[in-house]
Scaffold this active site. Structure first.
Site, PDB file in Angstrom:
ATOM      1  N   TYR A 149      59.991  35.204  35.472  1.00  0.00           N
ATOM      2  CA  TYR A 149      59.687  33.884  34.920  1.00  0.00           C
ATOM      3  C   TYR A 149      59.626  32.819  36.014  1.00  0.00           C
ATOM      4  CZ  TYR A 149      60.603  29.411  32.559  1.00  0.00           C
ATOM      5  OH  TYR A 149      60.556  28.107  32.142  1.00  0.00           O
ATOM      6  N   LYS A 155      56.172  30.987  37.488  1.00  0.00           N
ATOM      7  CA  LYS A 155      56.075  29.539  37.319  1.00  0.00           C
ATOM      8  C   LYS A 155      55.929  28.848  38.672  1.00  0.00           C
ATOM      9  CE  LYS A 155      56.465  27.307  34.007  1.00  0.00           C
ATOM     10  NZ  LYS A 155      55.413  26.743  33.108  1.00  0.00           N
TER      11      LYS A 155
END
Length: 501
Positions: free
Chosen positions: A240, A244
Site C-alpha cells: 500500500y 501510493k
C-alpha cells in the site's frame, strides 16, 4: 491573499471525484452537497460497466448511507430532485487510460466542464495484490493526471495520499516533513526505483503464474507476496505505502502546469462533528485492535505505551482538503503553490499515545461491555503491552497456539471429532490476531511524528478569511480534540454502531 467566502467557494463550479464509494470520499461528497449547494455539478466516477450500474451504486453505496441523513432532513421531499440535479454517476475506472470513459461524447463533455478533480480512488489494503495496487494507486494517479490535462478549465487537482508513504520510522522523535518525493527515490538508498520497470516486472510475474495455471486464491496470495517483496526491496513496509509513494512521484514529476495538491492523512477515524459525531465505515487501523479488545480476543497491545498513534477525525481531513482547494483556486492566476503537500494528523500538536488508547478502551468497555452470543457481558481487564513482534509471537505461542495444539492432539489420539469445531474456530481467531498484528505492526511501533507546518499555515489563513462566516463549520485543528471525550463518547460508540453491525 483573498480566498473568498467559504459558503460561495464552489458556486458555479463542476467537480469530479474518483473513488466516491470509499469512506473518506463519501464524507467529502456529503460536505460539498450540504455546504456548497450552489456548485454546478458533482461528477462521481464509479467502477461500473455502464451508467445504469454506476447510478445504482451511487444510490445503494453512497446516498442511502446514514451519513446523508442530515442532508436528507435538510431537503425533505426535495432531496431526490436535489441529488438528481447536482450529482451524476459516471461509469469508469482509474486503473484504465482515460479513466475508462470509452464513450467519446461522455469523455469530451465531462472534460470540458470540470473545474476541480479530487482523486480519492485507492486500494487501502496493506497487502493488496501487487497488480491491483499498482493499477489503482500508481497508474491510477497517472491516468487522473493525464485526464486533468485534457480539461481546459481545470483549476486544481487534489490527490489523497497517506502520511505513511514515509515508510517505517525507527528513530524516536524523528520529524517527517511535508516534502515531495523525487522520481525514483527509495527509502533505503540501496536499490534504484524505476516505476515503469516495477510495472513490467509485475506483469511478467502475473503472466508466469497464469502460464503455470495458477489461479484463484493461489494467484491472489502469490501476487500479494510479490507486492510485499518489491516494497521491502525498496524500503517500504507494505504494498500500500509503496504504490501510493510511486503515485506521488508520478504526480509531482509530471504535473506540468496542473495546480496540484497532495494531502497525506494519517490514521483517519470517525467524524468529530460533521455531519454528526461518530460516523464511520469499516474498521480503521486502531479499531481492529480496540474492537478485538472489546470482544475479549485481544488482551495484549502490540507497541510501547509511549508510542504516539497519529489519529485524525475524517471531517477534519475533509475540511483541510476544502481549505487547500480554496487557497490554490484563489491564489494569483491559479498558480501552483510552492508548498503543495499537507500532512493531516495530530501527532505534532496533540499527540495520542498507545497507553492512553488502552486506558480509554478499558474505561469504555468496563462501563459498556460487549456481549457474547448467549447475552453474557464480555469482561475486559487492563491490557498489557508487548513492545516487539518477537515478544508478541512468543506470547501467542505460549498462550494460544500450544494449548490449541494440545487440543488437536487429543482429538487425533482419542479419534474424537467433538472438539474439532472448537479447535478450528479458535485457530481462526488466533490466526486473525496474528495477521492483524503483522499488518499493523509498522504503525503500532511507529516512532516518528508528522510535521504539519503547511497545514498549520493553511489553518491560519482559513481562520482569518472565514472568521465571519456564520453557520459554516471549518474546523481542522487537532488542538480542539479532547481525546478522552472523543474516544469514549464519540469514536468507540460510533464504530460499534456503524462498523460492528
Amino acid at each position: 491573499m483573498e480566498m473568498g467566502n467559504a459558503q460561495q467557494f464552489l458556486k458555479g463550479k463542476t467537480v469530479l471525484v474518483t473513488g466516491a464509494t470509499g469512506f473518506l470520499a463519501k464524507v467529502f461528497v456529503e460536505k460539498l452537497l450540504r455546504t456548497q449547494s450552489d456548485l454546478k455539478k458533482l461528477y462521481l466516477l464509479l467502477r461500473a460497466s455502464d451508467t445504469n450500474t454506476a447510478t445504482k451504486r451511487l444510490h445503494d453505496e453512497i446516498i442511502s448511507k446514514d451519513l446523508f441523513r442530515v442532508l436528507r432532513d435538510k431537503w425533505g421531499t426535495d432531496f431526490g430532485s436535489f441529488i438528481s440535479e447536482k450529482v451524476v454517476a459516471v461509469a469508469g475506472d482509474v486503473s484504465l487510460a482515460n479513466l475508462g470513459l470509452n464513450e467519446e461524447n461522455v469523455e469530451n463533455k465531462i472534460s470540458k466542464e470540470i473545474d476541480i478533480i479530487v482523486n480519492v480512488a485507492a486500494t487501502t489494503n496493506f497487502d493488496e495484490r501487487f497488480d491491483i495496487a499498482i493499477g489503482v494507486n500508481t497508474m491510477g494517479a497517472l491516468h487522473v493526471l493525464n485526464f486533468a490535462k485534457t480539461c481546459p478549465k481545470i483549476q486544481a487537482l487534489l490527490h489523497v495520499s497517506t502520511a505513511y508513504v514515509c515508510g517505517e520510522a525507527k528513530v524516536d522523535g524523528k520529524v517527517i516533513k511535508e516534502e515531495p518525493f523525487q522520481m525514483g527515490q527509495t527509502l533505503n538508498g540501496v536499490t534504484e526505483l524505476d516505476i515503469e520497470e516495477e510495472k513490467i516486472l509485475m506483469e511478467k510475474r502475473l503472466e508466469e503464474l497464469r502460464a503455470k495455471n495458477v489461479d484463484g486464491n493461489a494467484l491472489k496470495f502469490a501476487m500479494k507476496g510479490y507486492g510485499i517483496e518489491r516494497a521491502k526491496l525498496h524500503g517500504w513496509p507494505n504494498t500500500y505505502s509503496f504504490t501510493k509513494a510511486m503515485g506521488e512521484m508520478i504526480l509531482s514529476h509530471l504535473k506540468d502546469n496542473i495546480p496540484l495538491i497532495i494531502v497525506r492523512p494519517t490514521i483517519v477515524s470517525s467524524t468529530f462533528k460533521e455531519p454528526f459525531p461518530g460516523w464511520i465505515e469499516g474498521f480503521r487501523t486502531i479499531d481492529s485492535v480496540i474492537g478485538g479488545y472489546g470482544k475479549g480476543i485481544v488482551t495484549h497491545f502490540l507497541g510501547r505505551p509511549k508510542t504516539i498513534v497519529d489519529v485524525i477525525p475524517v471531517d477534519m481531513v475533509i475540511n483541510s482538503m476544502i481549505a487547500a482547494l480554496k487557497l490554490i483556486i484563489h491564489s494569483k492566476n491559479g498558480a501552483q503553490q510552492e508548498n503543495y503537500i499537507y500532512h493531516i494528523g495530530s501527532s505534532f500538536r496533540n499527540p495520542l499515545t498507545m497507553s492512553r488508547i488502552s486506558n480509554l478502551s478499558y474505561l469504555y468497555f468496563s462501563k459498556n461491555p460487549l456481549t457474547q452470543k448467549n447475552g453474557k457481558p464480555i469482561i475486559v481487564s487492563k491490557a498489557k503491552f508487548l513492545t516487539s513482534m518477537p515478544s508478541f509471537q512468543r506470547h501467542v505461542m505460549i498462550r494460544y497456539l500450544l494449548p490449541l495444539k494440545g487440543l488437536n492432539l487429543v482429538n487425533k489420539v482419542c479419534c474424537l471429532n467433538f472438539f474439532q469445531d472448537v479447535y478450528r474456530s479458535r485457530l481462526r481467531k488466533v490466526q486473525r490476531v496474528i495477521r492483524m498484528a503483522e499488518i499493523y505492526e509498522p504503525y503500532l511501533v511507529f516512532k516518528a511524528i508528522f510535521n504539519d507546518a503547511n497545514t498549520e499555515s493553511l489553518r491560519g489563513t482559513t481562520k482569518m478569511e472565514d472568521a465571519g462566516d456564520v453557520g459554516f463549520d471549518f474546523e481542522f485543528d487537532p488542538l480542539s480534540i479532547d481525546w478522552t471525550d472523543y474516544m469514549i463518547n464519540v469514536h468507540i460508540p460510533g464504530f460499534i454502531k456503524f462498523a460492528m453491525k
